[in-house]
Design a protein around this motif. Structure first.
Motif, PDB file in Angstrom:
ATOM      1  N   ILE A 144       1.520   1.048  -4.823  1.00 52.79           N
ATOM      2  CA  ILE A 144       0.673   1.806  -3.889  1.00 52.79           C
ATOM      3  C   ILE A 144       0.148   3.070  -4.564  1.00 52.79           C
ATOM      4  O   ILE A 144      -1.044   3.395  -4.471  1.00 52.79           O
ATOM      5  N   ALA A 145       1.024   3.797  -5.273  1.00 51.72           N
ATOM      6  CA  ALA A 145       0.600   5.009  -5.960  1.00 51.72           C
ATOM      7  C   ALA A 145      -0.429   4.681  -7.035  1.00 51.72           C
ATOM      8  O   ALA A 145      -1.434   5.383  -7.194  1.00 51.72           O
ATOM      9  N   PHE A 146      -0.214   3.603  -7.773  1.00 49.54           N
ATOM     10  CA  PHE A 146      -1.144   3.188  -8.822  1.00 49.54           C
ATOM     11  C   PHE A 146      -2.515   2.877  -8.227  1.00 49.54           C
ATOM     12  O   PHE A 146      -3.551   3.341  -8.728  1.00 49.54           O
ATOM     13  N   LEU A 147      -2.547   2.100  -7.147  1.00 49.87           N
ATOM     14  CA  LEU A 147      -3.826   1.745  -6.533  1.00 49.87           C
ATOM     15  C   LEU A 147      -4.522   2.972  -5.950  1.00 49.87           C
ATOM     16  O   LEU A 147      -5.740   3.123  -6.077  1.00 49.87           O
ATOM     17  N   SER A 148      -3.750   3.863  -5.339  1.00 53.83           N
ATOM     18  CA  SER A 148      -4.346   5.047  -4.720  1.00 53.83           C
ATOM     19  C   SER A 148      -5.065   5.911  -5.740  1.00 53.83           C
ATOM     20  O   SER A 148      -6.065   6.549  -5.427  1.00 53.83           O
ATOM     21  N   ARG A 149      -4.556   5.920  -6.970  1.00 52.87           N
ATOM     22  CA  ARG A 149      -5.195   6.723  -8.011  1.00 52.87           C
ATOM     23  C   ARG A 149      -6.362   6.016  -8.671  1.00 52.87           C
ATOM     24  O   ARG A 149      -7.114   6.636  -9.410  1.00 52.87           O
ATOM     25  N   ASN A 150      -6.532   4.705  -8.370  1.00 53.73           N
ATOM     26  CA  ASN A 150      -7.498   3.953  -9.164  1.00 53.73           C
ATOM     27  C   ASN A 150      -8.530   3.177  -8.373  1.00 53.73           C
ATOM     28  O   ASN A 150      -9.347   2.476  -8.973  1.00 53.73           O
ATOM     29  N   VAL A 151      -8.529   3.299  -7.053  1.00 54.07           N
ATOM     30  CA  VAL A 151      -9.528   2.564  -6.269  1.00 54.07           C
ATOM     31  C   VAL A 151     -10.684   3.454  -5.835  1.00 54.07           C
ATOM     32  O   VAL A 151     -11.538   3.027  -5.076  1.00 54.07           O
ATOM     33  N   SER A 152     -10.728   4.684  -6.326  1.00 55.58           N
ATOM     34  CA  SER A 152     -11.751   5.609  -5.861  1.00 55.58           C
ATOM     35  C   SER A 152     -13.150   5.195  -6.291  1.00 55.58           C
ATOM     36  O   SER A 152     -14.135   5.688  -5.752  1.00 55.58           O
ATOM     37  N   ALA A 153     -13.272   4.291  -7.264  1.00 55.65           N
ATOM     38  CA  ALA A 153     -14.597   3.903  -7.755  1.00 55.65           C
ATOM     39  C   ALA A 153     -15.086   2.606  -7.120  1.00 55.65           C
ATOM     40  O   ALA A 153     -16.088   2.055  -7.554  1.00 55.65           O
ATOM     41  N   ILE A 154     -14.405   2.091  -6.112  1.00 53.43           N
ATOM     42  CA  ILE A 154     -14.849   0.862  -5.471  1.00 53.43           C
ATOM     43  C   ILE A 154     -14.909   1.083  -3.965  1.00 53.43           C
ATOM     44  O   ILE A 154     -14.230   1.956  -3.429  1.00 53.43           O
ATOM     45  N   PRO A 155     -15.754   0.303  -3.260  1.00 56.69           N
ATOM     46  CA  PRO A 155     -15.883   0.484  -1.804  1.00 56.69           C
ATOM     47  C   PRO A 155     -14.699  -0.120  -1.062  1.00 56.69           C
ATOM     48  O   PRO A 155     -14.793  -1.158  -0.430  1.00 56.69           O
ATOM     49  N   MET A 156     -13.569   0.535  -1.165  1.00 58.38           N
ATOM     50  CA  MET A 156     -12.352   0.047  -0.540  1.00 58.38           C
ATOM     51  C   MET A 156     -11.541   1.218  -0.007  1.00 58.38           C
ATOM     52  O   MET A 156     -11.525   2.286  -0.611  1.00 58.38           O
ATOM     53  N   LEU A 157     -10.892   1.005   1.111  1.00 58.39           N
ATOM     54  CA  LEU A 157     -10.033   2.031   1.683  1.00 58.39           C
ATOM     55  C   LEU A 157      -8.663   1.447   1.944  1.00 58.39           C
ATOM     56  O   LEU A 157      -8.530   0.389   2.551  1.00 58.39           O
ATOM     57  N   MET A 158      -7.646   2.126   1.436  1.00 63.17           N
ATOM     58  CA  MET A 158      -6.265   1.765   1.771  1.00 63.17           C
ATOM     59  C   MET A 158      -5.803   2.636   2.924  1.00 63.17           C
ATOM     60  O   MET A 158      -5.986   3.849   2.891  1.00 63.17           O
ATOM     61  N   VAL A 159      -5.214   2.002   3.920  1.00 64.02           N
ATOM     62  CA  VAL A 159      -4.649   2.720   5.063  1.00 64.02           C
ATOM     63  C   VAL A 159      -3.149   2.471   5.056  1.00 64.02           C
ATOM     64  O   VAL A 159      -2.701   1.325   5.152  1.00 64.02           O
ATOM     65  N   LEU A 160      -2.373   3.532   4.919  1.00 63.46           N
ATOM     66  CA  LEU A 160      -0.921   3.423   4.816  1.00 63.46           C
ATOM     67  C   LEU A 160      -0.287   4.118   6.009  1.00 63.46           C
ATOM     68  O   LEU A 160      -0.571   5.281   6.274  1.00 63.46           O
ATOM     69  N   THR A 161       0.558   3.407   6.747  1.00 59.30           N
ATOM     70  CA  THR A 161       1.239   4.034   7.883  1.00 59.30           C
ATOM     71  C   THR A 161       2.702   4.261   7.541  1.00 59.30           C
ATOM     72  O   THR A 161       3.316   3.475   6.808  1.00 59.30           O
ATOM     73  N   TYR A 162       3.250   5.327   8.076  1.00 54.83           N
ATOM     74  CA  TYR A 162       4.665   5.632   7.833  1.00 54.83           C
ATOM     75  C   TYR A 162       5.201   6.486   8.972  1.00 54.83           C
ATOM     76  O   TYR A 162       4.459   7.181   9.669  1.00 54.83           O
ATOM     77  N   ARG A 163       6.526   6.413   9.164  1.00 62.83           N
ATOM     78  CA  ARG A 163       7.177   7.235  10.186  1.00 62.83           C
ATOM     79  C   ARG A 163       7.495   8.609   9.590  1.00 62.83           C
ATOM     80  O   ARG A 163       8.381   8.736   8.744  1.00 62.83           O
ATOM     81  N   SER A 164       6.812   9.600  10.033  1.00 60.88           N
ATOM     82  CA  SER A 164       7.040  10.942   9.498  1.00 60.88           C
ATOM     83  C   SER A 164       8.391  11.502   9.919  1.00 60.88           C
ATOM     84  O   SER A 164       8.973  12.338   9.217  1.00 60.88           O
ATOM     85  N   ASP A 165       8.930  11.039  11.054  1.00 58.67           N
ATOM     86  CA  ASP A 165      10.200  11.579  11.528  1.00 58.67           C
ATOM     87  C   ASP A 165      11.391  11.005  10.774  1.00 58.67           C
ATOM     88  O   ASP A 165      12.522  11.456  10.947  1.00 58.67           O
ATOM     89  N   GLU A 166      11.161   9.991   9.934  1.00 63.35           N
ATOM     90  CA  GLU A 166      12.262   9.401   9.166  1.00 63.35           C
ATOM     91  C   GLU A 166      12.344   9.936   7.744  1.00 63.35           C
ATOM     92  O   GLU A 166      13.230   9.571   6.981  1.00 63.35           O
ATOM     93  N   LEU A 167      11.397  10.795   7.367  1.00 64.91           N
ATOM     94  CA  LEU A 167      11.355  11.252   5.981  1.00 64.91           C
ATOM     95  C   LEU A 167      12.297  12.435   5.778  1.00 64.91           C
ATOM     96  O   LEU A 167      11.877  13.590   5.696  1.00 64.91           O
ATOM     97  N   HIS A 168      13.579  12.119   5.674  1.00 69.48           N
ATOM     98  CA  HIS A 168      14.544  13.170   5.381  1.00 69.48           C
ATOM     99  C   HIS A 168      14.316  13.707   3.970  1.00 69.48           C
ATOM    100  O   HIS A 168      13.546  13.154   3.182  1.00 69.48           O
ATOM    101  N   ARG A 169      15.006  14.750   3.630  1.00 72.15           N
ATOM    102  CA  ARG A 169      14.732  15.485   2.381  1.00 72.15           C
ATOM    103  C   ARG A 169      14.823  14.607   1.151  1.00 72.15           C
ATOM    104  O   ARG A 169      14.082  14.788   0.186  1.00 72.15           O
ATOM    105  N   THR A 170      15.713  13.626   1.156  1.00 72.25           N
ATOM    106  CA  THR A 170      15.907  12.794  -0.033  1.00 72.25           C
ATOM    107  C   THR A 170      15.245  11.418   0.096  1.00 72.25           C
ATOM    108  O   THR A 170      15.498  10.542  -0.727  1.00 72.25           O
ATOM    109  N   HIS A 171      14.422  11.232   1.113  1.00 76.70           N
ATOM    110  CA  HIS A 171      13.774   9.930   1.297  1.00 76.70           C
ATOM    111  C   HIS A 171      12.885   9.630   0.093  1.00 76.70           C
ATOM    112  O   HIS A 171      12.115  10.485  -0.355  1.00 76.70           O
ATOM    113  N   PRO A 172      12.958   8.412  -0.464  1.00 73.11           N
ATOM    114  CA  PRO A 172      12.185   8.103  -1.672  1.00 73.11           C
ATOM    115  C   PRO A 172      10.681   8.132  -1.482  1.00 73.11           C
ATOM    116  O   PRO A 172       9.937   8.197  -2.476  1.00 73.11           O
TER     117      PRO A 172
END
Length: 947
Positions: free
Chosen positions: A167-195
């Motif tokens: 996901i990180a690789f694609l996010s840095r490299n799809v800016s030159a094509i007509p594509m949008l990635m939409v990523l959903t996540y639970r913000s309330d689960e992101l404790h301090r050490t969450h990966p």
């Protein structure tokens, strides 16, 4: 949203939906990369993203969706991307999907989906996963060429490490094509050490990545939601009560409405959900508990098998849950309407029931692996045995799943599974017999996986643990192979001792063998890199003989290139070109992209050192194109890009070089590649006087740490950068100390862009330190003279630096002009101007000033200007008072302004904010006594400010 409580009306979210639409419009124009949709559990992220995807599809976009799967702590490797590939295969067929990729590349996708055939046999851990990432990026690019695309990946808080990296690789490299990635996540689960936290932090810094936070409903929105569900306007009192109890979370609102109106409302979401489930028939509740143990999604045949029900009985039991929207029908099976529902039901399992159900899932999947999607059986079995707390089968299944993870390049998941094996080892008396491998083998595999995943410190830990269990006399080859990996770990981390480890390994395997060849290959390379060229070449030659006797042509090509490395460091660059060409021919014949690219990368470097920088740039572009075709850009392609950046820096094409460097850094290169890129950026940053960024980069590469690197290239480049920094920041005495250490403690490479360039810098340090420490400065010069006499420059680059060292600055400037290296020419013209009569000085200073101004080399411009002012020389035909009015930065801004650039363009070109650019423009207008940008441009031309 459960049962009849699901609102048929899309409530609120107008701002967020509009925002997503605007971001997608940007993506259509190839200006956006991804959007991160965060929010609490139950707040409506899926509803929002689903509505957006529907609108995008209605507007002609192609929409692909996948979700991350929670399996204990390890997740399921590449789950969302496997789902997207499966959707593509259903829609297009595997052959048509593979046809979108370079020839043969579809075999890489077979590691995720068996429909693409047998996986490729290439399992080189340093490049194989990078190539898989490249193929997926290429596939998305080809799809997006047809029409704009939306890629939805849900629940990335459950993403495994491999999926997060992709996901990180694609996010840095799809800016030159007509594509949008939409990523959903639970913000309330992101404790301090969450990966996921560091991944999100990194992504938010990527240009084009936007973060959208889905808020809770307002009371008015809750009222509208309730009206949609109830089909009538609710009373104010009921709205107020529901809003207070739900805290504006839509899922809570729906669950509360489904509880009735008696006012006896549960105290928690868990109670809300379970309250609804308990109103279902008993048999339905039993099946739901079974399904909850299976995960958020479960196939109908698997649920039949585990529940023991016939198909008709299962359908009867499931139907009430589907009618109440607790479960939904999807892809030949069922999915819980919301993950929170599954979690609540799963939490209700009794301990014995929990273990029994997970064991049943493991047994049924093992009996018929077709019950789960292809490629998932091993990891699902391992998850269920682990959840069942069955130590024996948890260990056995984790071992099997680790092998499957290796084939999918899911190295982090492989390590997690092997760590489970190690944890359970002492609990299973016959563990070694059960898996057919001893404890040391598990440690070896764990070290291998950690190293491939880039977790060098963890790899080193497992290597040491494995070595502690082995004896040099009884297992010399295993020890030798582990020592090679230990040396690689130390090299990656810039730690000392790698050569000592390899010398020990070499003593353990004295007879010709594949292991000895491996050891000699690595040891010979590091010795050459450490300037022990004679010994390194001898060991490499021995390894080459063994490789040829064994018929290992790939190893032969690698060893030839190792020999060419020795030629390069010794400044025998023509020989290096020839040997690399031989290796490239072998790679071409064997169709080994890795060998071909390595040979090309080496020759780009050789051309640059020969002074053929424009040829180096052209060859690098050709090689980078091949790297993309081979799916190796992220690793070898970035290395070649760095070599191109070096040539661009020499040619004075600094903006191109910086753009290339910054784009390459976004690919998350290996530490060594990253440091190489930063060293080129450091050179440009110091030449332009950009101190803050340069200091950060110098710290990153360790140039100011005082640590002496073990290998010639890193040692020389870091030392030279440190000397330049100390001179630039007005600390010649510190530079003198560092230069003394360098010239008194180790030899210099004869390679022009290494040894000769450092030597020329040492002479400048001597000159700068002469007023404050004349004796030490003279001693440094004498030591530099000793090196100069023995080095014997062979090519034009070395000759130009040698002229500098001799103090023959005019001759050096002429050579740099022939080599088309403007910064070196400008610097030598400045040095040549010192001590000249006024007219001769003016000619040199004016040309130097023009070159430095074109490069925006602010410190050099200041030095030229200072000498010109002391000598009463006008650097342009403009009136002296006009020239003096404008600062060097304002001159740069004015030059761009005359080209018709906007403030935004000027800011991007000079890497400043648009506000700062506007201030500079206002100052320029004031100083030139004009009122418009056009008048400023005309004044610049009239006054010949840039001639």
């Amino acid at each position: 949203m459960m049962g009849r409580a699901a609102s048929p009306v899309f409530v609120g979210r107008e701002i967020e939906l509009e925002q997503l639409g605007e971001i997608f419009d940007q993506a259509r124009k190839q200006a956006a990369a991804a959007v991160l949709v965060g929010g609490e559990a139950g707040v409506g992220k899926t509803r929002l993203v689903t509505r957006f995807a529907e609108q995008a599809a209605a507007g002609g976009a192609q929409v692909f969706a996948g979700g991350c799967v929670e399996l204990s702590t390890e997740g399921l490797a590449y789950a969302p991307f496997t789902a997207v590939l499966r959707q593509l295969v259903r829609d297009m067929g595997a052959a048509d999907v593979a046809a979108l990729l370079p020839e043969g590349a579809g075999r890489d996708l077979a590691r995720l989906l068996p429909e693409f055939g047998e996986p490729s046999g290439d399992v080189e851990t340093d490049t194989a996963r990078a190539r898989l990432f490249e193929q997926i990026l290429t596939l998305l690019e080809r799809l997006a060429e047809r029409r704009p695309m939306v890629l939805v990946i849900e629940d990335v808080h459950w993403a495994d490490r491999s999926s997060r990296d992709l996901i990180a690789f694609l996010s840095r490299n799809v800016s030159a094509i007509p594509m949008l990635m939409v990523l959903t996540y639970r913000s309330d689960e992101l404790h301090r050490t969450h990966p996921l936290r560091p991944v999100l932090a990194e992504l938010t810094r990527v240009e084009g990545v936007v973060k959208v936070e889905v808020p809770r409903f307002t009371e008015d929105e809750v009222a509208r939601q309730m009206a949609g569900i109830l089909g009538t306007t609710p009373t104010y009192g009921r709205v107020s009560t529901i809003f207070d109890r739900s805290a504006g979370i839509p899922l809570f609102v729906e669950a509360l409405l489904d509880c009735g109106t008696d006012g006896n409302l549960p105290e928690s979401l868990h109670d809300l959900i379970i309250g609804q489930v308990e109103r279902l028939p008993e048999e339905t509740q039993r099946v739901l508990r079974i399904a909850a143990a299976g995960g958020n999604r479960i196939g109908h045949p698997l649920l039949c098998a585990v529940s023991g029900l016939s198909e008709s009985d299962l359908e009867d039991a499931i139907r009430p849950a589907v009618a109440r929207n607790v479960l939904q029908v999807a892809d030949g099976g069922y999915t819980f309407r919301h993950a929170l529902i599954r979690e609540a039901v799963h939490d209700e399992l009794l301990p014995g029931e929990h273990a029994r159900l997970h064991a049943r899932f493991a047994q049924e999947i093992d009996r018929d692996r077709a019950l789960v999607p292809p490629g998932r059986a091993a990891i699902e079995i391992a998850h269920h045995w682990h959840s069942a707390r069955d130590d024996l089968w948890a260990l056995v299944s984790a071992w099997e799943a680790s092998e499957k993870a290796t084939k999918a390049f899911a190295y982090t998941e492989k390590v997690q599974l092997l760590e489970r094996v190690l944890t359970l080892w002492d609990k299973v008396p016959d563990a070694a017999q059960r898996i057919g491998a001893d404890h040391t083998t598990v440690l070896e595999r764990a070290s291998e996986g950690a190293y491939a995943a880039g977790d060098v410190d963890r790899a080193l830990k497992y290597v040491k643990a494995a070595l502690a269990e082995l004896d040099d006399e009884t297992a010399p080859e295993r020890v030798a192979e582990l020592l090679v990996r230990m040396a690689s770990c130390k090299k990656q981390r810039g730690r000392a001792g790698a050569i000592d480890d390899l010398r020990r390994a070499e003593r353990l395997v004295p007879l010709p063998s594949e292991t000895r060849t491996l050891v000699l290959t690595r040891l010979g390379t590091l010795l050459i890199m450490a300037d022990e060229i004679v010994e390194g070449t001898a060991l490499t030659t021995e390894a080459l003989r063994i490789a040829r006797e064994m018929g290992d042509e790939c190893r032969e090509a690698d060893l030839l290139m190792n020999l060419s490395l020795g030629h390069s460091i010794n400044d025998d660059l023509e020989a290096a070109l020839a040997v690399n060409a031989r290796a490239q021919a072998i790679g071409t014949r064997l169709k080994s992209g890795r060998v071909v690219l390595r040979a090309l990368a080496n020759n780009v470097d050789a051309l640059e050192n020969l002074g053929r920088s424009e040829e180096a740039v052209a060859l690098a572009l050709e090689a980078e194109k091949l790297a993309r075709e081979y799916g190796r850009y992220r690793n070898q392609g970035v290395f070649i890009a760095n070599n191109r950046a070096e040539a661009l820096e020499s040619l004075g094409r600094w903006d191109e070089a910086l753009d290339l460097i910054n784009r390459s850094l976004m690919l998350d290169p290996s530490p060594l590649n990253r440091w190489h890129l930063l060293r080129v950026r450091i050179q440009i940053g110091m030449a332009r006087g950009e101190l803050e960024q340069t200091l950060a980069d110098l710290t990153d590469v360790g140039a100011l740490s005082g640590h002496t690197e073990e290998y010639t290239q890193e040692r020389i480049l870091n030392t030279r950068a440190a000397l330049q920094w100390h001179l630039l920041t007005g600390n010649p005495e510190t530079a003198l100390t560092r230069a003394e250490e360098a010239l008194n403690s180790w030899p210099l490479s004869r390679k022009p862009m290494l040894g000769w360039r450092l030597l020329a810098t040492a002479y400048r340090v001597s000159d700068a330190a002469l007023p404050i420490s004349p004796n030490r400065a003279a001693a440094l010069r004498a030591r530099a003279d000793e090196f100069r006499v023995t080095m014997q420059a062979k090519g034009p680059v070395g000759e130009a630096y040698e002229r500098e060292c001799h103090g023959e600055f005019d001759e050096a400037a002429a050579l740099w002009a022939q080599l088309r290296r403007p910064y070196q020419r400008a610097r030598n013209l400045l040095m040549a101007a010192h001590g000249r009569e006024r007219d001769a000085m003016a000619v040199r200073l004016r040309e130097a000033h023009a070159l430095a101004t074109g490069l925006r080399a602010a410190p050099l411009i200041d030095q030229i200007g200072a000498l010109a002012r002391r000598s009463g020389i006008a650097l342009t035909d403009a009136p002296a008072e006009t020239t003096a009015l404008l600062t060097p930065r304002e001159i740069e801004v004015l030059r761009l302004l005359t080209e018709g650039r906007s403030n935004r363009d000027i800011a991007q070109t000079l890497t400043i904010s648009a506000k700062t650019a506007s201030v500079h423009v206002s100052n320029i207008l004031s100083k030139l006594s004009v009122s418009t940008r056009g008048e400023a441009a005309a004044a610049a031309h009239r006054l010949s400010l840039f001639n």
